[in-house]
Design a protein around this motif. Structure first.
Motif, PDB file in Angstrom:
ATOM      1  N   PHE A 169       4.348   9.084  -7.536  1.00  0.00           N
ATOM      2  CA  PHE A 169       3.279   8.119  -7.366  1.00  0.00           C
ATOM      3  C   PHE A 169       3.646   6.784  -8.003  1.00  0.00           C
ATOM      4  O   PHE A 169       3.491   5.724  -7.387  1.00  0.00           O
ATOM      5  N   ASP A 170       4.156   6.833  -9.230  1.00  0.00           N
ATOM      6  CA  ASP A 170       4.545   5.596  -9.916  1.00  0.00           C
ATOM      7  C   ASP A 170       5.575   4.824  -9.101  1.00  0.00           C
ATOM      8  O   ASP A 170       5.484   3.611  -8.944  1.00  0.00           O
ATOM      9  N   GLU A 171       6.509   5.594  -8.577  1.00  0.00           N
ATOM     10  CA  GLU A 171       7.583   4.989  -7.786  1.00  0.00           C
ATOM     11  C   GLU A 171       7.023   4.279  -6.548  1.00  0.00           C
ATOM     12  O   GLU A 171       7.309   3.124  -6.289  1.00  0.00           O
ATOM     13  N   LEU A 172       6.167   5.050  -5.846  1.00  0.00           N
ATOM     14  CA  LEU A 172       5.583   4.517  -4.607  1.00  0.00           C
ATOM     15  C   LEU A 172       4.686   3.315  -4.895  1.00  0.00           C
ATOM     16  O   LEU A 172       4.690   2.330  -4.159  1.00  0.00           O
ATOM     17  N   TYR A 173       3.934   3.442  -5.987  1.00  0.00           N
ATOM     18  CA  TYR A 173       2.992   2.378  -6.348  1.00  0.00           C
ATOM     19  C   TYR A 173       3.743   1.067  -6.563  1.00  0.00           C
ATOM     20  O   TYR A 173       3.372   0.021  -6.031  1.00  0.00           O
ATOM     21  N   GLU A 174       4.844   1.164  -7.271  1.00  0.00           N
ATOM     22  CA  GLU A 174       5.629  -0.035  -7.527  1.00  0.00           C
ATOM     23  C   GLU A 174       6.188  -0.594  -6.224  1.00  0.00           C
ATOM     24  O   GLU A 174       6.169  -1.800  -5.985  1.00  0.00           O
ATOM     25  N   MET A 175       6.623   0.331  -5.362  1.00  0.00           N
ATOM     26  CA  MET A 175       7.188  -0.083  -4.078  1.00  0.00           C
ATOM     27  C   MET A 175       6.143  -0.850  -3.257  1.00  0.00           C
ATOM     28  O   MET A 175       6.408  -1.937  -2.754  1.00  0.00           O
ATOM     29  N   TYR A 176       4.954  -0.257  -3.190  1.00  0.00           N
ATOM     30  CA  TYR A 176       3.901  -0.915  -2.396  1.00  0.00           C
ATOM     31  C   TYR A 176       3.459  -2.226  -3.022  1.00  0.00           C
ATOM     32  O   TYR A 176       3.183  -3.190  -2.322  1.00  0.00           O
ATOM     33  N   GLN A 177       3.396  -2.261  -4.358  1.00  0.00           N
ATOM     34  CA  GLN A 177       3.027  -3.503  -5.036  1.00  0.00           C
ATOM     35  C   GLN A 177       3.978  -4.619  -4.638  1.00  0.00           C
ATOM     36  O   GLN A 177       3.570  -5.732  -4.341  1.00  0.00           O
ATOM     37  N   ARG A 178       5.261  -4.269  -4.645  1.00  0.00           N
ATOM     38  CA  ARG A 178       6.262  -5.266  -4.268  1.00  0.00           C
ATOM     39  C   ARG A 178       6.108  -5.658  -2.812  1.00  0.00           C
ATOM     40  O   ARG A 178       6.217  -6.818  -2.445  1.00  0.00           O
ATOM     41  N   LYS A 179       5.821  -4.660  -1.974  1.00  0.00           N
ATOM     42  CA  LYS A 179       5.696  -4.909  -0.543  1.00  0.00           C
ATOM     43  C   LYS A 179       4.534  -5.852  -0.258  1.00  0.00           C
ATOM     44  O   LYS A 179       4.627  -6.774   0.544  1.00  0.00           O
ATOM     45  N   TYR A 180       3.427  -5.608  -0.928  1.00  0.00           N
ATOM     46  CA  TYR A 180       2.237  -6.435  -0.685  1.00  0.00           C
ATOM     47  C   TYR A 180       2.191  -7.682  -1.559  1.00  0.00           C
ATOM     48  O   TYR A 180       1.248  -8.459  -1.483  1.00  0.00           O
ATOM     49  N   GLY A 181       3.188  -7.833  -2.404  1.00  0.00           N
ATOM     50  CA  GLY A 181       3.263  -9.064  -3.190  1.00  0.00           C
ATOM     51  C   GLY A 181       2.307  -9.116  -4.358  1.00  0.00           C
ATOM     52  O   GLY A 181       1.990 -10.190  -4.856  1.00  0.00           O
ATOM     53  N   THR A 182       1.794  -7.967  -4.789  1.00  0.00           N
ATOM     54  CA  THR A 182       0.853  -7.994  -5.908  1.00  0.00           C
ATOM     55  C   THR A 182       1.501  -7.537  -7.203  1.00  0.00           C
ATOM     56  O   THR A 182       0.832  -7.146  -8.147  1.00  0.00           O
ATOM     57  N   ASP A 183       2.845  -7.582  -7.249  1.00  0.00           N
ATOM     58  CA  ASP A 183       3.526  -7.119  -8.451  1.00  0.00           C
ATOM     59  C   ASP A 183       3.595  -8.172  -9.544  1.00  0.00           C
ATOM     60  O   ASP A 183       4.130  -7.914 -10.617  1.00  0.00           O
ATOM     61  N   TYR A 241      -2.253   0.835  -4.550  1.00  0.00           N
ATOM     62  CA  TYR A 241      -2.714   2.075  -5.177  1.00  0.00           C
ATOM     63  C   TYR A 241      -3.174   3.057  -4.112  1.00  0.00           C
ATOM     64  O   TYR A 241      -2.816   4.223  -4.103  1.00  0.00           O
ATOM     65  N   GLN A 242      -3.962   2.520  -3.178  1.00  0.00           N
ATOM     66  CA  GLN A 242      -4.523   3.340  -2.093  1.00  0.00           C
ATOM     67  C   GLN A 242      -3.398   3.993  -1.278  1.00  0.00           C
ATOM     68  O   GLN A 242      -3.409   5.199  -1.054  1.00  0.00           O
ATOM     69  N   ASP A 243      -2.448   3.161  -0.864  1.00  0.00           N
ATOM     70  CA  ASP A 243      -1.362   3.663  -0.020  1.00  0.00           C
ATOM     71  C   ASP A 243      -0.518   4.700  -0.756  1.00  0.00           C
ATOM     72  O   ASP A 243      -0.178   5.750  -0.216  1.00  0.00           O
ATOM     73  N   ALA A 244      -0.219   4.371  -2.024  1.00  0.00           N
ATOM     74  CA  ALA A 244       0.612   5.292  -2.803  1.00  0.00           C
ATOM     75  C   ALA A 244      -0.086   6.628  -2.951  1.00  0.00           C
ATOM     76  O   ALA A 244       0.510   7.696  -2.807  1.00  0.00           O
ATOM     77  N   LYS A 245      -1.412   6.560  -3.185  1.00  0.00           N
ATOM     78  CA  LYS A 245      -2.187   7.780  -3.365  1.00  0.00           C
ATOM     79  C   LYS A 245      -2.193   8.606  -2.073  1.00  0.00           C
ATOM     80  O   LYS A 245      -2.013   9.825  -2.095  1.00  0.00           O
ATOM     81  N   ASN A 246      -2.398   7.901  -0.964  1.00  0.00           N
ATOM     82  CA  ASN A 246      -2.390   8.591   0.328  1.00  0.00           C
ATOM     83  C   ASN A 246      -1.062   9.293   0.570  1.00  0.00           C
ATOM     84  O   ASN A 246      -1.022  10.437   1.010  1.00  0.00           O
TER      85      ASN A 246
END
Lengths: 346, 669
Positions: free
Chosen positions: A58-72, A36-41
Motif C-alpha cells: 500500500f505504501d508503495e502504491l500510495y507513493e506511486m499514485y501521489q507522484r502520478k497525480y502530482g500531489t507528492d 489514497y483511494q486508488d492505492a486502497k482499491n
C-alpha cells in the motif's frame, strides 16, 4: 477594437487563474485523496498477501499514485500548477487541465472529460432553444407594454411579471409539474425518453421533444418575467428621449419611430441581461434539471456535490467559471456591436 | 405673547409632532388659530409647499394604495415570524409524532357526530388521526382524518354490515379499525399490510406477523363475556372475562407480542391461548398485561416496569413491591411511553419513561379517589368518585386542560389527543384536546402552521442578515471607490468584477458541501449561509453606490465643503452618503427579496438550512416529487403561498420606492 479585445482577454485569463486557484485551494480542504483511494482499491484486489505485505504494498502504491497525480509535494501552488498542466510532475509529464486530463469520476466510473460531453450538449440545446423562445416572446411584449404604458394590457403584464420574478423558480416548476403532469396529464414527469422504448429516426426526435417540452415551457416562463420588465423599462426610457420627439416631429411613421429609433436605444441596457441569461441557461438550470431529471450540467453538478465526486465538481466549477467570464467578454463585445459610441471610443 | 405663555409643554410637543409628521398645514389647521389668536392669516397659505425631499417621497408613497397594503403585509409577516414563536412555547424543531404524520388541514379531530351525542356514548377509541365511537344504540360512528396517507386506503370505507348491525365493541389502531357486533361477528378494515384484521395467505405466510385467531375471525366469541377490546400501533387484542387473551398483529412493531400470542399444538391441532390475564394494553413498543397475581406489569421482559413513581414530574421512584404493599393492581392504562396503574383502593402509580412536557396528577382531597382512568397517546384522563374530571400526562397539544364546563361527569373517554366526558345517560358533556391543524402536518407529524412561523423566522433572519452584510461591504467599498477614484477605484472595481464573475449557485454548492463535511452545528451553518450569500452578492451595491457618488462628487455642495476644508471622511459620510441612501434603500428592498429566494432555493436543494430546522425552502422539498405534490398538497401550497406573497410584497415596495424616489419617472406620470 482589436486592442480592446486583447485587453479583455488578458484580463479574463488573469481572473480565470485567480478564481481557479481559489477553487483549487478549497478543493484541497476537502477530505479527498485520489492517490489514497486508488492505492486502497488496488491493495484490496490483491489476494493472498499477509497484512505486513499489504501494508508495504500500500505504501508503495500510495507513493506511486501521489507522484502520478502530482500531489507528492506539500506546496499548494505547485500542485495547482500541476493540476493546470504547466508544471511537470515527478515523472516529468505535463498532465492537467490544459492537456485534457482532469481526473476521474468515482461515481460514474469513467474519466471526467469523457463523461461531461453529452450533459453539456443537452444543457446547451435546451438553453439555446429556450433563449430564442424567450426573446421571441418578451421583446414584442415589452415593447407593446412600453408603448401602451399604463393601459390595462400593460398593468396585466406588469402584475404577471411581478409574480413571475417574485416566485422562486422551484415553486414555479412545482406548480407546472402538478398542473401539466398530474392534473392535465399532458407531459411526462421526467426523463429524456419514454422508458422501455427504442425509437429511431423521426419517432425518437418527437419523443425527445415531447419530453423536453415541459422543461422548456418552465424555463421560458421563469425567464419571461425578468426580461419583459427590463425590456419595458429600457423602452420607456428610450421613448422619452429627445430624438424620439424629433423623429415624431419629422412626421415619421409610429412603426419606424418605435422599431428603428427607440428600439436601437433601448437595446443597449438590455444586452447584458440577454447575454447573461443566455449563458446562465446554457450553464445548466440546476433546479430545473433536478426536478425534471433532465440530464444536463446542472444535474450533474448537483449529484456530484451530493455524492462528493470531487474531480467532477472541480471540472464543472472550472466550466462554470469559464462560461461566466466568457459571457462577460461577449457582453462587452456586444455592447460594441449595438452601441456606436462604445465602438468609437475603444 | 399671552397665548404663547398658555401653551404648556405637552401641547408644544403635540404641535411639533404634528408639524414633524403631518406638515405645517395641519399644524396651522389644528393649533394655528389658538396660537396666533385672531390673526389667522398671519402665516402664508403656501406653507405646505415647503417640504423636505424625504417627506415628499413619503407623501407620494402614501398615495399608492397597493404599496401601503404591501407594507402592511410585510410588517405583519415580520411581526408574526419574529413574535409568533413566543406564542408557541411547546414548539421545537426536532418534534416527531408517528401517529400524526401527513394529515391534511382539518379541525374535525374532535367533532363527535350529532347522532352520537343524542344517542349517548357507549365507547370511544382512537390511536392516530381518526376516532371510532359506538353509541348506546349500537350504532358505529367515525370521525377525524380517515384517509391513510398515500396508501389510497380510507378507513371511512366502512363495511355495510357494520353500519347495519348493532355494534358492541370497536377499537382503532394506527391504520385499522376492528369492530365486534352484538351477535359476535368480527369486522376489520383499513390497512392489512401487517395482518391487522384479516387472515389472508400473505399474512399467514409471513413469519413476522401473528394472524387473527380463527375463533375471532369466524365470529365465534361470546360477546357478553368480552372484557376489553383494544388496539395498538399495528396490533389488536381481545380480552375475555375469564382471562383468555386473543392477540394478533405485527411482531416487528411489538417485540414481545409473540410472548402473548397463542401457541399451536401440532399434536392436537389446537391453539393454546394465553389465559389468566386481568388487563392488557399497548404502549408504543410493548404489550403490557396484568396477570392474575395482580402484583406486577407483565411484559415478558424481566424487570422492565419494576420502578414506580407516584408523581409524573418527580423523578423519585420506589420498587413495585414496596409501592403495592399488599394491594393489587386492578387496571392498567398505557400511553406511548408509560403506564398508569390503578390499584384496588383507588390509588394510582406510574411506571415507564416520562417525557419533559408533562402535567402532574392533581392532589385529591381525602375522601376523593379515582374510579376510572382512560389513556390517550400521551395523556391520561381520570374521573373521581365525586364526578370530577382530571387530566394529566403529556401536554404537547394542551390536551390536559379540562374545560370548566365538565362537572358531575359519569364516564370519561380518551382519544389519541382528545378527551370526552359524558354524564350518567351517556350524553356528551364536552370534549377537549387537539382539534386539528389549520395547515395540516408534515411527514414527521409536526404542525405545518407552527413550522411556517418558525421557518419564516429563520428564512427572514438569513435574508436580513445577508442583505446587511451585502450593504456593509458593498456600500463602504463603493463609497471608497467612488470618492477617492484613482488606483483605489481601480482595485476595488477589479475585485468586484472577480466576485461578480463567480458562478453563484455552483459556488455556493461547493461551499455548502464543504461546510457539511466540517461538522458544524446548525447555527454555525446558518451563519455560514448568511455570510456566503452576503459576501458573494456585494458587488451590486458597490456599483450602484459608486455610480451615485461619481454624480454627487461633481456637485456644488461637495466642492463647497472641500473648499471649506472639511475632512474627506466627513464629506464622504456626512455629505454624500445621505444622497445615495435613497437609491440604496430601493436596492436593499429588492436584494432582500432576492436573498429570500436564494436561501429558499438552497434549502430546497438540500444545501441550505438542514432538516429538522425549518426554513420556507426545505419545507417544500417534498413537493419536488409530482405524486407527493398532489397527494400532500397542503405540505407545500401554504408555505409556497406565504413565501410568494412575502416576496411579491417586498418587490412591490421596492418598485414603488424606485418610482417615487426617481423624479424623472414621476414627471411623465
Amino acid at each position: 477594437m482589436g486592442r480592446y479585445i486583447l485587453k479583455r482577454l488578458v484580463y479574463m485569463v488573469l481572473v480565470f487563474i485567480l478564481l481557479t486557484f481559489v477553487l483549487y485551494s478549497f478543493y484541497q480542504l476537502m477530505p479527498v485523496n485520489r492517490a489514497y483511494q486508488d492505492a486502497k482499491n488496488d491493495v484490496s484486489t490483491m489476494k493472498r498477501l499477509t497484512e505486513e505485505e499489504k501494508k508495504h504494498k500500500f505504501d508503495e502504491l500510495y507513493e506511486m499514485y501521489q507522484r502520478k497525480y502530482g500531489t507528492d509535494v506539500p506546496e499548494v501552488w505547485k500542485r495547482y500548477l500541476r493540476w493546470l498542466g504547466v508544471y511537470p510532475n515527478y515523472y516529468g509529464e505535463y498532465k492537467g487541465l490544459l492537456t485534457g486530463d482532469v481526473g476521474y469520476s468515482y461515481d460514474h466510473r469513467m474519466d471526467v472529460i469523457k463523461l461531461v460531453g453529452p450533459y453539456i450538449r443537452n444543457s446547451f440545446l435546451i438553453g439555446l432553444f429556450t433563449q430564442i423562445a424567450v426573446l421571441g416572446v418578451t421583446i414584442p411584449l415589452g415593447i407593446k407594454c412600453a408603448v401602451k404604458k399604463n393601459s390595462r394590457f400593460d398593468h396585466g403584464v406588469q402584475i404577471f411579471s411581478l409574480f413571475g420574478y417574485s416566485t422562486p423558480s422551484f415553486i414555479t416548476y412545482i406548480i407546472f409539474i402538478v398542473l401539466f403532469c398530474s392534473i392535465l396529464k399532458i407531459f411526462p414527469v421526467s426523463g429524456m425518453k419514454t422508458a422501455g422504448t427504442n425509437y429511431t429516426g423521426m419517432k425518437a426526435v418527437l419523443d425527445t421533444l415531447w419530453h423536453i417540452a415541459l422543461p422548456t415551457i418552465c424555463l421560458i416562463y421563469s425567464n419571461l418575467a425578468g426580461t419583459t420588465r427590463i425590456c419595458r423599462a429600457s423602452m420607456i426610457d428610450a421613448l422619452s428621449l429627445d430624438c424620439i420627439r424629433t423623429a415624431r416631429a419629422k412626421g415619421l411613421t409610429e412603426k419606424s419611430v418605435i422599431y428603428s429609433h427607440a428600439w436601437r436605444n433601448a437595446i443597449i441596457p438590455m444586452v447584458s441581461i440577454i447575454v447573461g441569461s443566455f449563458f446562465a441557461t446554457i450553464s445548466g438550470a440546476m433546479i430545473l434539471e433536478t426536478m425534471f431529471g433532465f440530464k444536463g450540467m446542472g444535474l450533474l453538478m448537483l449529484n456530484a456535490a451530493r455524492n462528493a465526486d470531487y474531480d467532477l465538481i472541480m471540472f464543472l466549477e472550472v466550466m462554470y467559471t469559464f462560461l461566466g467570464l466568457f459571457s462577460n467578454l461577449v457582453i462587452d463585445l456586444t455592447y460594441g456591436l449595438v452601441d456606436p459610441r462604445v465602438r468609437i471610443s475603444k | 405673547m399671552e397665548n404663547k405663555k398658555r401653551e404648556n409643554i405637552f401641547r408644544k410637543l403635540a404641535r411639533w409632532a404634528v408639524r414633524g409628521f403631518m406638515g405645517a398645514k395641519y399644524e396651522d389647521k389644528w393649533f394655528g388659530s389658538k396660537q396666533a389668536g385672531g390673526a389667522d392669516n398671519s402665516r402664508p397659505d403656501d406653507s405646505e409647499l415647503i417640504v423636505s425631499p424625504a417627506r415628499q417621497i413619503f407623501n407620494r408613497f402614501c398615495e399608492r394604495k397597493v404599496a401601503i397594503f404591501a407594507v402592511f403585509v410585510v410588517v405583519l409577516m415580520l411581526l408574526v415570524v419574529f413574535i409568533g414563536p413566543y406564542f408557541m412555547p411547546k414548539y421545537y424543531d426536532a418534534f416527531t409524532e408517528t401517529t400524526q404524520m401527513d394529515l391534511p388541514p382539518t379541525m374535525s379531530l374532535m367533532s363527535v357526530p350529532g347522532e352520537m351525542k343524542t344517542d349517548g356514548i357507549r365507547t370511544i377509541d382512537s390511536y392516530s388521526s381518526f376516532t371510532v365511537g359506538v353509541s348506546n344504540t349500537g350504532k358505529f360512528h367515525l370521525w377525524g382524518i380517515t384517509r391513510l396517507g398515500a396508501t389510497g386506503l380510507n378507513v371511512a370505507d366502512i363495511p355495510q354490515e357494520v353500519l347495519d348491525k348493532k355494534i358492541a365493541f370497536a377499537a382503532a389502531g394506527q391504520d385499522h379499525i376492528i369492530a365486534i357486533a352484538e351477535d359476535g361477528s368480527f369486522y376489520g378494515w383499513g390497512s392489512n399490510r401487517f395482518g391487522q384484521f384479516a387472515r389472508d395467505k400473505v399474512v399467514l405466510e409471513n413469519p413476522n406477523l401473528v394472524p387473527v385467531p380463527e375463533i375471532v375471525a369466524n365470529g365465534e366469541l361470546d360477546v357478553n363475556h368480552i372484557k376489553k377490546v383494544t388496539c395498538g400501533f399495528q396490533a389488536s387484542a381481545i380480552l375475555m372475562d375469564d382471562g383468555t387473551l386473543y392477540i394478533w398483529g405485527n411482531k416487528q412493531a411489538y417485540s414481545n407480542l409473540e410472548r402473548f400470542a397463542a401457541t399451536y399444538d401440532e399434536a392436537t391441532g389446537e391453539y393454546d391461548y394465553m389465559t389468566g390475564i386481568v388487563d392488557i394494553d399497548f404502549t408504543l413498543n410493548f404489550v403490557c398485561a396484568i396477570n392474575q397475581n395482580q402484583n406486577s406489569v407483565f411484559t415478558g421482559v424481566k424487570n422492565m416496569y419494576s420502578a414506580v413513581r407516584t408523581s409524573l414530574t418527580n423523578n423519585k421512584t420506589i420498587k413495585m413491591s414496596e409501592f403495592l404493599n399488599g394491594r393489587k393492581i386492578q387496571e392498567i392504562r398505557t400511553t406511548s411511553k408509560n403506564i398508569c396503574l390503578l390499584l384496588d383502593d383507588g390509588t394510582i402509580g406510574f411506571t415507564g419513561d416520562f417525557e419533559a412536557d408533562i402535567v402532574d396528577v392533581p392532589q385529591l382531597e381525602a375522601d376523593e379517589k379515582f374510579v376510572d382512568i382512560q389513556s390517550g397517546t400521551y395523556h391520561y384522563t381520570g374521573i373521581t368518585n365525586k364526578g370530577n374530571v382530571y387530566c394529566f400526562g403529556g401536554d404537547h397539544y394542551y390536551q390536559t386542560k379540562v374545560p370548566t364546563k365538565v362537572k358531575n361527569a359519569a364516564k370519561v373517554y380518551a382519544g389519541s389527543f382528545q378527551s370526552y366526558a359524558a354524564d350518567e345517560n351517556g350524553k356528551l358533556i364536552d370534549a377537549w384536546g387537539l382539534k386539528g391543524y389549520i395547515f395540516g402536518t408534515d411527514s414527521r407529524g409536526a404542525d405545518i402552521f407552527q413550522r411556517v412561523i418558525a421557518g419564516g423566522k429563520i428564512t427572514m433572519t438569513v435574508g436580513i442578515v445577508a442583505v446587511i452584510i451585502e450593504i456593509i461591504l458593498g456600500v463602504s467599498l463603493g463609497l471608497l471607490a467612488g470618492y477617492f477614484g484613482g488606483w483605489v477605484d481601480m482595485l476595488i472595481m477589479r475585485v468586484a468584477e472577480v466576485f461578480s464573475s463567480i458562478p453563484f449557485l455552483p459556488f455556493v454548492l461547493i461551499l455548502s458541501t464543504l461546510t457539511l463535511r466540517w461538522n458544524m452545528t446548525v447555527y454555525e451553518r446558518l451563519y455560514m449561509i448568511m455570510a456566503i450569500i452576503g459576501v458573494l452578492r456585494w458587488p451590486g451595491f458597490c456599483y450602484i453606490t459608486r455610480a451615485q457618488i461619481l454624480v454627487a462628487r461633481e456637485s456644488e455642495y461637495v466642492t463647497a465643503a472641500q473648499s471649506m476644508g472639511v475632512k474627506e471622511t466627513r464629506i464622504a459620510f456626512k455629505h454624500i452618503l445621505p444622497n445615495v441612501i435613497s437609491v440604496i434603500l430601493v436596492d436593499m428592498t429588492l436584494a432582500f427579496a432576492s436573498s429570500l429566494q436564494t436561501e429558499t432555493t438552497l434549502s430546497f436543494l438540500g444545501f441550505g438550512v438542514m432538516e429538522p430546522q425549518p426554513s420556507w425552502g426545505n419545507m417544500l422539498t417534498r413537493a419536488s416529487n409530482a405524486t407527493a405534490a398532489i397527494n400532500f398538497w397542503w405540505q407545500w401550497v401554504f408555505t409556497a403561498f406565504i413565501l410568494v406573497l412575502t416576496a411579491v410584497c417586498i418587490n412591490t415596495i421596492g418598485d414603488t420606492l424606485r418610482d417615487v424616489i426617481d423624479p424623472k419617472s414621476s414627471n411623465d406620470k
